[in-house]
Enzyme design. Structure first.
Site, PDB file in Angstrom:
ATOM      1  N   ASP A 641      15.260  -7.430  -4.316  1.00 51.77           N
ATOM      2  CA  ASP A 641      14.215  -6.764  -3.551  1.00 51.77           C
ATOM      3  C   ASP A 641      13.998  -5.379  -4.158  1.00 51.77           C
ATOM      4  O   ASP A 641      14.826  -4.902  -4.939  1.00 51.77           O
ATOM      5  CB  ASP A 641      14.661  -6.656  -2.090  1.00 51.77           C
ATOM      6  CG  ASP A 641      13.641  -5.963  -1.213  1.00 51.77           C
ATOM      7  OD1 ASP A 641      12.439  -6.213  -1.389  1.00 51.77           O
ATOM      8  OD2 ASP A 641      14.037  -5.158  -0.360  1.00 51.77           O
ATOM      9  N   THR A 643      12.288  -2.356  -2.174  1.00 53.78           N
ATOM     10  CA  THR A 643      12.411  -1.282  -1.194  1.00 53.78           C
ATOM     11  C   THR A 643      13.810  -1.234  -0.599  1.00 53.78           C
ATOM     12  O   THR A 643      14.276  -2.200  -0.019  1.00 53.78           O
ATOM     13  CB  THR A 643      11.385  -1.495  -0.076  1.00 53.78           C
ATOM     14  OG1 THR A 643      10.107  -1.690  -0.656  1.00 53.78           O
ATOM     15  CG2 THR A 643      11.359  -0.304   0.855  1.00 53.78           C
ATOM     16  N   GLU A 749       1.825   9.946   1.287  1.00 54.89           N
ATOM     17  CA  GLU A 749       1.052  11.004   1.929  1.00 54.89           C
ATOM     18  C   GLU A 749       1.966  12.057   2.533  1.00 54.89           C
ATOM     19  O   GLU A 749       1.689  13.252   2.456  1.00 54.89           O
ATOM     20  CB  GLU A 749       0.140  10.414   3.000  1.00 54.89           C
ATOM     21  CG  GLU A 749      -1.001   9.578   2.440  1.00 54.89           C
ATOM     22  CD  GLU A 749      -2.095   9.365   3.458  1.00 54.89           C
ATOM     23  OE1 GLU A 749      -1.756   9.210   4.652  1.00 54.89           O
ATOM     24  OE2 GLU A 749      -3.272   9.368   3.087  1.00 54.89           O
ATOM     25  N   SER A 795      -5.394  -2.119   0.707  1.00 51.67           N
ATOM     26  CA  SER A 795      -4.857  -2.637  -0.549  1.00 51.67           C
ATOM     27  C   SER A 795      -5.976  -3.120  -1.467  1.00 51.67           C
ATOM     28  O   SER A 795      -5.809  -3.174  -2.683  1.00 51.67           O
ATOM     29  CB  SER A 795      -3.882  -3.781  -0.271  1.00 51.67           C
ATOM     30  OG  SER A 795      -4.492  -4.764   0.538  1.00 51.67           O
ATOM     31  N   ARG A 855       4.129   7.488  -9.292  1.00 56.30           N
ATOM     32  CA  ARG A 855       2.976   6.860  -8.642  1.00 56.30           C
ATOM     33  C   ARG A 855       1.840   7.868  -8.661  1.00 56.30           C
ATOM     34  O   ARG A 855       1.946   8.937  -8.053  1.00 56.30           O
ATOM     35  CB  ARG A 855       3.335   6.484  -7.203  1.00 56.30           C
ATOM     36  CG  ARG A 855       4.455   5.480  -7.113  1.00 56.30           C
ATOM     37  CD  ARG A 855       5.230   5.609  -5.816  1.00 56.30           C
ATOM     38  NE  ARG A 855       4.471   5.227  -4.646  1.00 56.30           N
ATOM     39  CZ  ARG A 855       4.786   4.206  -3.855  1.00 56.30           C
ATOM     40  NH1 ARG A 855       5.850   3.494  -4.110  1.00 56.30           N
ATOM     41  NH2 ARG A 855       4.077   3.913  -2.806  1.00 56.30           N
ATOM     42  N   THR A 856       0.759   7.540  -9.319  1.00 60.11           N
ATOM     43  CA  THR A 856      -0.319   8.508  -9.533  1.00 60.11           C
ATOM     44  C   THR A 856      -1.424   8.335  -8.503  1.00 60.11           C
ATOM     45  O   THR A 856      -1.749   7.229  -8.079  1.00 60.11           O
ATOM     46  CB  THR A 856      -0.928   8.340 -10.941  1.00 60.11           C
ATOM     47  OG1 THR A 856      -1.363   6.987 -11.107  1.00 60.11           O
ATOM     48  CG2 THR A 856       0.109   8.655 -12.002  1.00 60.11           C
ATOM     49  N   ASP A1044      18.070  -5.755   1.158  1.00 63.83           N
ATOM     50  CA  ASP A1044      18.618  -4.911   2.225  1.00 63.83           C
ATOM     51  C   ASP A1044      17.910  -5.087   3.550  1.00 63.83           C
ATOM     52  O   ASP A1044      18.318  -4.505   4.549  1.00 63.83           O
ATOM     53  CB  ASP A1044      18.529  -3.438   1.822  1.00 63.83           C
ATOM     54  CG  ASP A1044      17.106  -2.909   1.977  1.00 63.83           C
ATOM     55  OD1 ASP A1044      16.936  -1.812   2.523  1.00 63.83           O
ATOM     56  OD2 ASP A1044      16.166  -3.591   1.533  1.00 63.83           O
ATOM     57  N   ASP A1048      14.527 -10.131   3.572  1.00 59.32           N
ATOM     58  CA  ASP A1048      15.262 -10.699   2.437  1.00 59.32           C
ATOM     59  C   ASP A1048      16.262 -11.766   2.861  1.00 59.32           C
ATOM     60  O   ASP A1048      16.921 -12.369   2.011  1.00 59.32           O
ATOM     61  CB  ASP A1048      16.011  -9.590   1.684  1.00 59.32           C
ATOM     62  CG  ASP A1048      15.090  -8.477   1.214  1.00 59.32           C
ATOM     63  OD1 ASP A1048      14.015  -8.812   0.699  1.00 59.32           O
ATOM     64  OD2 ASP A1048      15.440  -7.305   1.377  1.00 59.32           O
TER      65      ASP A1048
END
Length: 1320
Positions: A641, A643, A749, A795, A855-856, A1044, A1048
C-alpha cells in the site's frame, strides 16, 4: 377537568360535563394545546373558521376553570388518579423506571372500539400468545396515529434495551432488498450484530476444520492408517502406543498452536468490539407530564399524592403545569447512554466526536459545534397561571440527562470532515454534509424520521437513499398558523441522501465538532466488511514441498516391502500369507515416513517466532500466524500500500517557484521578508485592508527594479495561496493553550496554508461566504474577501478555483462596494498548462520538481470586471439548472469566462514525507530479487510522485501510464507495447485494471509479472485482493502484501504472507495480518534476516529428520534380508521410541539455532536472498543426496555389524530377541546408529551455539548413561569388553568418513555462496 387521556366507554351515559369541557377546549388555546393529534375530533365551531385575531382579546377562562373545578374537583381528581394508574400499567411493561411505551396510543371513539392495537399490514401474530388480560382488552380501544397506520409504515416504538430487539424483530431482513429504518426505534426486521471478527474458526468449526487441514497432509493420514493397523492382531508389532502416541502428540501440538493463534485474534477483536460509543436513547413523551414514563413521571405522581386534595389552588396548579409543559413539547425526550460497539443496532443514533472511529455504516443527521452546544432540557415556554414559588413537580437532576436538543441548533454548520484512508487509502479529508431536513430538526423529533437505504453494497463511493419526516404526532394549537399550513403539516416530507451524507465504518471523524448519525448497516453488511475477503488457513510452501517428499518416501516404503516379499518368492512366512507379511514390512518401515517431522517443524516455527518478537532492532513486531515464518525467506512479489505504509501521510511545503527565482529551505526567510514588507503598514500610517491592486512599496535599501518585481510576484503568489483553498481554521484548547488547527479535504492544501502562515500571512477566519487573513507580525487583519464562487477539486478536473471580491478601506469601516473581483486557480501542471498564459518556464520547472518527488501545483489568477462577473454569474446559473449534460454546460461557461489566459503566478512543490528508511529499504529488496508492486486507492499523480520519490521507479526509468481506458482495442495495444519493453514501470488506474482483468486476464498478468515495478492506483480493496490472488495463481510464487489500513485487509488475507503496519488511524491491518510491524523498514530485516534463517533452518531440520528415519529403516531392511525375509523387528519398543526422541531429538532440533551468515553480511549481499527463491536448500536434488547418504550409512552400520558379529545362533535355540549373538549385534549397531546421528549433526553445523554443544554432549551422556538400563535389548557384559569398542569404532569410521570426505570435496570444487562472501 377530566384527564385528557381518559379512554371512552361506549355504553356510558352522555355527560353534560363532557360537552362543557369540549366547548372550553374549543375556546381556550392553552387547553387545546394539551391534546394529542389522535384526540377525538373537535365539534364544528364557527370560531374555528375565523382567524384568531378576529376573535378579539383572549377570553379570561381562569374563572371558568375554577368554577368548573369547584363542583367536580373530588371526582375528577380521583378518576384522573385512577385512570393515570390504569394507563401507566398499560403503557409500562414492568421494567421499572426505565421502561418505555410499546405503542403510540391514541384514544378511540365509539366507532373504533374494535381497532386492533397493532395493524395487520406490518405485524404478524406472534406464536404462544397468552389469553387477553383485562388491560389488553382496554388496550383494544387504543389506535395508532393515522400516518403510522398506513401501509408500509411501522409503529413509532422508541428503542428499548438491547435485549428486547428480538421481541419486535419477527423476520430476518433480506439483505438483497432495500431497508426502511426507523430512527431511534426498534426495527421490524433483524439485522446482523455489529461485531468485527478476524477469527478463522468458531467453537463448532474448530475441530472439523483443523482436523481436515491436518489429515489433508499425506504424512498424517499415512500414520493414522499405520496406527489403525495395529488394532489387527496379525499386523501388531510391539506396543500399540509406539504408533499412536507420536501421531496424537503431533496433532495435539498443531491444534494447540492454531487454537492459541485464534484465541489471540478473538481477544484483539474483543478489544475493538468493546469500544464504547455514546448513543441517544429516546423515550416518547406522554401528555400528562411532559416526559416519557419514567423517573420524572413517577416523581410527579408521588408528589401529587402527597399534596392535599382539599386545595383548589393545587388542582389549578396541576392543570396549568400540565398545559404549560405540554405546549411545544417534542415528540420524544432522550438521554445519553454508552454502548459497546458490538451492541450497536440499526436505527441507533450515535454521537461521535473528533478523532473517533466510526463503528458502523451511518447516515449523518446533525452536525454541531463542540464548544457552543450542550444537551439541555426544553425551557418552560409559558408562565404558570398561579405562581406558587417553586414548582413542586420539577426535578432539577433530570434536566442534565434529558433534553430535547433545541440548543443543538446553536453553532451548527451541517458539515463534517472525515478521514477515509482506512477504507479506501485516500489521504484527502472528505467533506460530509447533513440533509437540511435533519440538520434543522430538533433531536427530540428524530423518532419521526425514517431512512430508506439500498441493499448492502461494497461500493464505498456510492450510496442512494432518502430520509422521510413523518408529521408531528402532537399537533399544537397555533393561532397564527391555523388554516393555511395545517394541510401541509400532515404530509410526509422527504429529502434525498447520497454519499455526501454518509460515514462508513472505520473512517475517522476529523472535524472539531459533534455529529449525530443513525446506524444503517452493521457488522458483515458494512462497506468495509463486504470489501474484505474471509480469512483462510495459510500453509507454508516448505510444508507442501515436504508433503510431496513424504509421498515419495511412502512409495519407496511400499516398493521396498514388495521387493522383500518378492525376494521371498511370495511364500508363507511363519504361517502368514505374503500380503500379510508385506503389510508387516510396511509397518516396520513406517519410520521412513517420519511422523516426528511435523512436530519438529512446528516447534521450530515457535522458536523462529520467538526470535522475531524478541529482536530489539524491530521492536513491536508481533507474529500472529506462526505457521509460515519460512515463507518470509521465499518472497518473490511484494505488494505494498502507499498511504501510511510507504508514506507518513504528512505533507510539507518544500519549494516555490515564481518564474525567475525559486525558494526552498533557508531561502524561505526571504519570502517572509517580502510578505512583511507587503502587508505591514508603514510607520505613521493607519492600517488598511490590502487588495491585489495595492502597490508594493519596497524599502529604500532594496529599491532595485528587480527586487521590486520579485517582491511583487512573491506577494501575489502568497496571497493567491492564502485565498485559493477549501481550508477552515478551528481553534482548539490543548494543555491550556488555544491552538489553531486546519481542516480541509486535502493534506496538500493544509500544508500550503501552514506555509503561508509560516511566511507571515495567517488564515484567521473562513466560512461559506467570507475569508479573513491576518498578519502574523502585527496581528492586524490585512485582507478580507467575500467568496462569490468555489469550484472544488475533482479527480477529473485536477484543479480548484475560487472567485473572491476584496474589501477595501480601513479595517473598521471596510466595504466591498466597487471591490476588485479576482479568480484564483491552482491545479496539476497537465491541465493548467493550457489555462495559463503562454510562458517559457512552467514545463521545465514542474518536471524538475517531479523528479525530486514533489507534488506540484500551478497557481494562476485573473481579474474580472463587474460586468464580466455578472455575465458569468447569469450564464453559470442557467447552466446549473440544465437537466441534460449539466456538468459539461457548467464547465463550458467556466472555461469561457474564467479558465483562459490566467496570469501565471508560480509553482509549489509539496512533499509527502516518506516513512523512515523507505528508499534504502526498497532498493535492498529490489536487489534481493523481489518485484515490488504499489497498490493504492489514491490519485494517479500522487502515486506517480511517491513512486519516484521512494525510488520505486529508478531514475530515468520509463513509466508507461494506462488511465481511463474504456476500449478493449486500446488495452490490446498497451499490452503489445509492454511486451516489447519489459524494463518499463507500469502505472495503471483501477478502471483500466478492471478492464484488463476482465478481458485480458492471462495476457496482462503474464506481462505484468515480468516488469520490475507496477503501480496501480484508484484500486478498490477487492481489486487489491484480486491482484494478489492472480499473481499467486499464475506464478505459483510466494506473494507478500503489506498495508496499514482497513482497506488493505482483503489484500493481506489473500497473500501468502500478510504484513500489517500499526497505523496512526487504526489497527485493522495489523490485526488481520500474519506479521505485525511498526515501520516499513522493519520488513527488510523480517525478510532478509529472519526469513532467510527460518527457511534455511527448517530445510536442514527436515532433511535431518528424514535422514534419521530412513537410516533406521535401511538397517531393518538389511536385517530382514539376512533373516530370510522374515518381518521381525530389529529394534523393539523402547529402542525404536527412544531413538526418535531422547537419543537424537535435541541435537537435531538444535539446528534451529544455526546460521550460515551474519546479519551484516545478509544486508550487505541481498543477492543471497535471491538464491533462496530457487528452493535449493530443500530440493529433490538435496533430498536424493540425503537418501543416498542414509542408504549408505544404514547398509554399512547394519551390514558391518552382522559381518563382524553375526545375526543369531544357528540353529536357533531360544527366541531371536533372547539370543546372545543377536543382542551383541543390536548393542553395536544401535550404539553406532545413535553416535552416527550426533556426529552428522556436528558435521552440518556452520555457526556453533553453546546450546548445540550442550545438546550433543548431553545427549551422548544420556545415551551411555542409560545403557545399563537396556539389559533387555543389549548384552551388557560384552559392552564392557575391548571387542565391543574396536568393532564400534570401525563401523562408525566406515559409516562417517566417506560422506564427510565427499562433503569437503564438494565444498572445495563448488563452494556455496555463503562461503564465498564469508571468505571461508
Amino acid at each position: 377537568m377530566s384527564a385528557p387521556h381518559q379512554y371512552h366507554q361506549p355504553n356510558a351515559p352522555d355527560d353534560a360535563d363532557s360537552d362543557l369541557e369540549l366547548d372550553l377546549d374549543e375556546l381556550d388555546p392553552i387547553s387545546s394545546s394539551s391534546r394529542t393529534p389522535s384526540s377525538p375530533p373537535r365539534r364544528p365551531s364557527r370560531e374555528h373558521r375565523k382567524p384568531y385575531h378576529e376573535l378579539g382579546a383572549r377570553i379570561p377562562l381562569r374563572n371558568l376553570r375554577i368554577g368548573r373545578l369547584r363542583g367536580n374537583r373530588r371526582t375528577a381528581a380521583a378518576s384522573q388518579e385512577a385512570e393515570e394508574e390504569d394507563l401507566r400499567g398499560l403503557m409500562e411493561d414492568g421494567e421499572g423506571t426505565n421502561s418505555n411505551r410499546n405503542s403510540a396510543g391514541s384514544f378511540g371513539q365509539s366507532g373504533d372500539d374494535d381497532v386492533p392495537l397493532l395493524p395487520t399490514s406490518y405485524g404478524r401474530r406472534r406464536p404462544h400468545q397468552r389469553a387477553p388480560s383485562a388491560l389488553s382488552k382496554l388496550g383494544s380501544t387504543l389506535r395508532l396515529p393515522s400516518f403510522l397506520s398506513s401501509g408500509g409504515s411501522r409503529p413509532t416504538t422508541p428503542r428499548d434495551q438491547p435485549g428486547e430487539n428480538d421481541l419486535d424483530a419477527n423476520e430476518e431482513h433480506d439483505p438483497s432488498s432495500q431497508r426502511t429504518i426507523s430512527v431511534g426505534q426498534l426495527q421490524t426486521a433483524r439485522f446482523p450484530a455489529n461485531a468485527v471478527s478476524n477469527a478463522k474458526y468458531t467453537p463448532w468449526s474448530f475441530l472439523p476444520r483443523t482436523l481436515y487441514n491436518e489429515f489433508s497432509f499425506f504424512i498424517n493420514m499415512y500414520f493414522l492408517l499405520v496406527a489403525c493397523s495395529q488394532i489387527i492382531p496379525a499386523l501388531r508389532i510391539g506396543y500399540l502406543s509406539t504408533y499412536v502416541v507420536p501421531l496424537a502428540f503431533v496433532i495435539t501440538i498443531t491444534l494447540g498452536k492454531e487454537a492459541l493463534d485464534d484465541i489471540a485474534r478473538r481477544r484483539r477483536d474483543a478489544e475493538a468490539n468493546s469500544e464504547g460509543y455514546t448513543v441517544l436513547k429516546f423515550e416518547e413523551n406522554s401528555v400528562g407530564n411532559g416526559v416519557a414514563p419514567g423517573k420524572r413521571s413517577d416523581a410527579k405522581r408521588k408528589a401529587r399524592k402527597a399534596k392535599t386534595r382539599n386545595s383548589r389552588l393545587t388542582d389549578i396548579e396541576d392543570e396549568e403545569e400540565r398545559l404549560s409543559t405540554t405546549k411545544g413539547l417534542p415528540t420524544a425526550s432522550f438521554f445519553e447512554i454508552t454502548k459497546p460497539s458490538r451492541n450497536l443496532k440499526v436505527g441507533d443514533v450515535v454521537k461521535l466526536g473528533k478523532d473517533q472511529r466510526v463503528p458502523a455504516d451511518m447516515v449523518i443527521l446533525k452536525s454541531y459545534s463542540a464548544e457552543t452546544v450542550t444537551l439541555t432540557a426544553v425551557p418552560d415556554p409559558s408562565p404558570t397561571l398561579v405562581d406558587d414559588g417553586e414548582n413542586p413537580f420539577s426535578d432539577p437532576s433530570e434536566t442534565t440527562s434529558k433534553g430535547s436538543g433545541r440548543a443543538m441548533g446553536a453553532g451548527s454548520s451541517g458539515e463534517a470532515f472525515i478521514r477515509t484512508d482506512q477504507l479506501d487509502g485516500e489521504t484527502d479529508w472528505k467533506l460530509r454534509l447533513t440533509s437540511p431536513l435533519t440538520q434543522n430538526l430538533d433531536v427530540g423529533e428524530f423518532t419521526r424520521l425514517r431512512v430508506v437505504a439500498g441493499k448492502p453494497d461494497r461500493k464505498v463511493n456510492e450510496f442512494y437513499g432518502t430520509v422521510e419526516l413523518a408529521p408531528k404526532s402532537q399537533r399544537q394549537y397555533d393561532p397564527h398558523d391555523q388554516e393555511e399550513h395545517a394541510p401541509d403539516s400532515e404530509a410526509v416530507q422527504s429529502a434525498p441522501l447520497n454519499i455526501d451524507n454518509t460515514v462508513w465504518a472505520n473512517t475517522v471523524l476529523a472535524s472539531s465538532c459533534h455529529v449525530l448519525a443513525v446506524v444503517v448497516y452493521t457488522g458483515p453488511q458494512t462497506r468495509q466488511a463486504l470489501s474484505t475477503s474471509p480469512s483462510r488457513s495459510k500453509t507454508g510452501l516448505l510444508e507442501y514441498e515436504i508433503n510431496s517428499l513424504t509421498k515419495f518416501l511412502c512409495i519407496f516404503t511400499l516398493s521396498l516391502s514388495f521387493v522383500l516379499v518378492a525376494l521371498a518368492r511370495f511364500r508363507d512366512i511363519q504361517g502368514r500369507p505374503w500380503y500379510v507379511s508385506m503389510m508387516r514390512f510396511l509397518i516396520l518401515f513406517s519410520t521412513i515416513v517420519p511422523v516426528g517431522l511435523r512436530v519438529n517443524l512446528d516447534m521450530g516455527k515457535s522458536v523462529y517466532a520467538w526470535f522475531i518478537e524478541h529482536d530489539k532492532s524491530i521492536p513491536g513486531t508481533v507474529v500472529r500466524t506462526s505457521t509460515i515464518p519460512e515463507d518470509l525467506g521465499r518472497i518473490e512479489y511484494l505488494l505494498s500500500d502507499k498511504t501510511g505504509t510507504l508514506t507518513q501521510n504528512e505533507m510539507e511545503m518544500k519549494k516555490i517557484h515564481v518564474g525567475t527565482v525559486s525558494y526552498a529551505g533557508e531561502a524561505m526567510d526571504e519570502v517572509s521578508t517580502y510578505v512583511r514588507q507587503s502587508f505591514n503598514p508603514h510607520p505613521g500610517e493607519a492600517p488598511t485592508l490590502n487588495t491585489p491592486a495595492s502597490a508594493y512599496v519596497a524599502p529604500l535599501s532594496s529599491a532595485t527594479r528587480t527586487r521590486r518585481e520579485i517582491g511583487s510576484r512573491v506577494r501575489d503568489v502568497v496571497l493567491a495561496l492564502a485565498l485559493c483553498h477549501n481550508v477552515t481554521p478551528t481553534a482548539e484548547e490543548e494543555n491550556g493553550e488555544v491552538v489553531t488547527t486546519y481542516q480541509a479535504s486535502s493534506p496538500d492544501e493544509i500544508a500550503i496554508v501552514r506555509w503561508t502562515e509560516h511566511v507571515g500571512l495567517r488564515l484567521l477566519q473562513r466560512d461559506r461566504e467570507s475569508m479573513t487573513l491576518q498578519s502574523c507580525d502585527t496581528g492586524n487583519v490585512v485582507v478580507r474577501v467575500r467568496i462569490l464562487n468555489v469550484f472544488p477539486f475533482t479527480s477529473e478536473g485536477k484543479r480548484m478555483g475560487i472567485v473572491v471580491k476584496f474589501y477595501h478601506g480601513p479595517e473598521s469601516s471596510a466595504t466591498d462596494d466597487d471591490g476588485e473581483i479576482w479568480f484564483y486557480q491552482k491545479g496539476a501542471d497537465t491541465v493548467m498548462m493550457s489555462i495559463v498564459a503562454a510562458n517559457d518556464w512552467l514545463e521545465e520547472e514542474t518536471s524538475n520538481m517531479a523528479r525530486e518527488g514533489l507534488r506540484t501545483l500551478v497557481v494562476g489568477r485573473k481579474k474580472l470586471s463587474a460586468q464580466t462577473y455578472q455575465d458569468f454569474s447569469m450564464k453559470h446559473a442557467q447552466a446549473s439548472l440544465a437537466l441534460h449534460n449539466r456538468d459539461n454546460a457548467v464547465a463550458d461557461v467556466v472555461k469561457e469566462y474564467l479558465e483562459n489566459d490566467l496570469e501565471l503566478l508560480g509553482v509549489t512543490g509539496v512533499e509527502d514525507k516518506l516513512q523512515k528508511d523507505v528508499k534504502p529499504s526498497l532498493e535492498l529488496l529490489r536487489n534481493a530479487g523481489i518485484k515490488i508492486w504499489m497498490l493504492t486507492g489514491d490519485k494517479v499523480e500522487t502515486a506517480r510522485c511517491v513512486a519516484v520519490s521512494s525510488k520505486l521507479v529508478a531514475r530515468g526509468q520509463y513509466v508507461h501510464t494506462i488511465a481511463k481506458m474504456k476500449r478493449k482495442d486500446l488495452a490490446h495495444d498497451s499490452l503489445d507495447f509492454l511486451r516489447g519493453k519489459t524494463d518499463a514501470c507500469l502505472l495503471i488506474d483501477g478502471e483500466s485494471l478492471a478492464l484488463m482483468l476482465t478481458h485480458y486476464r492471462e495476457q496482462f498478468i503474464s506481462i505484468a509479472v515480468l516488469l520490475p515495478a507496477v503501480v496501480a492506483c484508484r484500486c478498490s480493496p477487492t481489486q487489491k485482493a484480486d491482484v494478489a490472488r492472480l499473481i499467486r495463481e499464475f506464478t505459483k510464487k510466494r506473494v507478500c502484501c503489506i498495508g496499514d489500513g482497513g482497506n488493505d485487509v482483503s489484500m493481506i488475507q489473500a497473500a501468502d504472507v500478510g504484513v500489517g503496519i500499526v497505523g496512526k488511524e487504526g489497527r485493522q491491518a495489523s490485526l488481520a495480518a500474519d506479521f505485525s510491524i511498526e515501520q516499513f523498514c522493519y520488513l527488510v530485516k523480517l525478510l532478509v534476516w529472519h526469513g532467510r534463517n527460518s527457511y534455511k533452518r527448517s530445510a536442514k531440520l527436515s532433511q535431518f529428520v528424514i535422514h534419521r528415519g530412513l537410516i533406521i529403516s535401511i538397517c531393518q531392511t538389511v536385517y530382514s534380508i539376512a533373516s530370510r525375509f522374515e518381518p521381525n523387528a530389529l529394534y523393539l519398543d523402547w529402542l525404536l521410541v527412544g531413538y526418535s526422541t531422547i537419543y537424537t531429538m535435541m541435537p537435531v532440533f538444535s539446528l534451529v539455532l544455526d546460521r550460515d551468515v551474519d546479519e551484516s553480511v545478509a544486508n550487505l549481499y541481498p543477492e543471497l536472498y535471491a538464491e533462496l527463491k530457487t528452493g535449493r536448500s530443500l530440493s529433490y536434488k538435496s533430498f536424493f543426496i540425503w537418501v543416498l547418504v542414509s542408504i549408505y550409512q544404514g547398509t554399512m552400520i547394519q551390514g558391518a555389524s552382522q559381518l563382524l558379529i553375526g545375526v543369531a545362533s544357528e540353529p536357533p535355540v531360544v527366541p531371536v530377541e533372547d539370543d546372545e549373538i543377536f543382542k551383541r549385534m543390536v548393542s553395536v549397531s544401535f550404539s553406532v546408529l545413535v553416535m552416527n546421528e550426533l556426529i552428522m549433526v556436528a558435521m552440518e553445523v556452520v555457526t556453533w551455539h553453546w546450546i548445540m554443544i550442550a545438546s550433543i554432549v548431553g545427549t551422548a551422556g544420556i545415551y551411555w548413561g542409560s545403557v545399563p538400563l537396556l539389559g533387555r535389548y543389549f548384552e551388557l557384559g560384552w559392552i564392557m569388553t575391548p571387542g565391543f569398542w574396536w568393532k564400534f569404532a570401525v563401523i562408525a569410521a566406515v559409516s562417517l568418513v566417506p560422506p564427510y570426505a565427499a562433503k569437503i570435496l564438494g565444498r572445495t570444487l563448488r563452494p556455496p555462496s555463503y562461503r564465498k562472501v564469508r571468505g571461508v
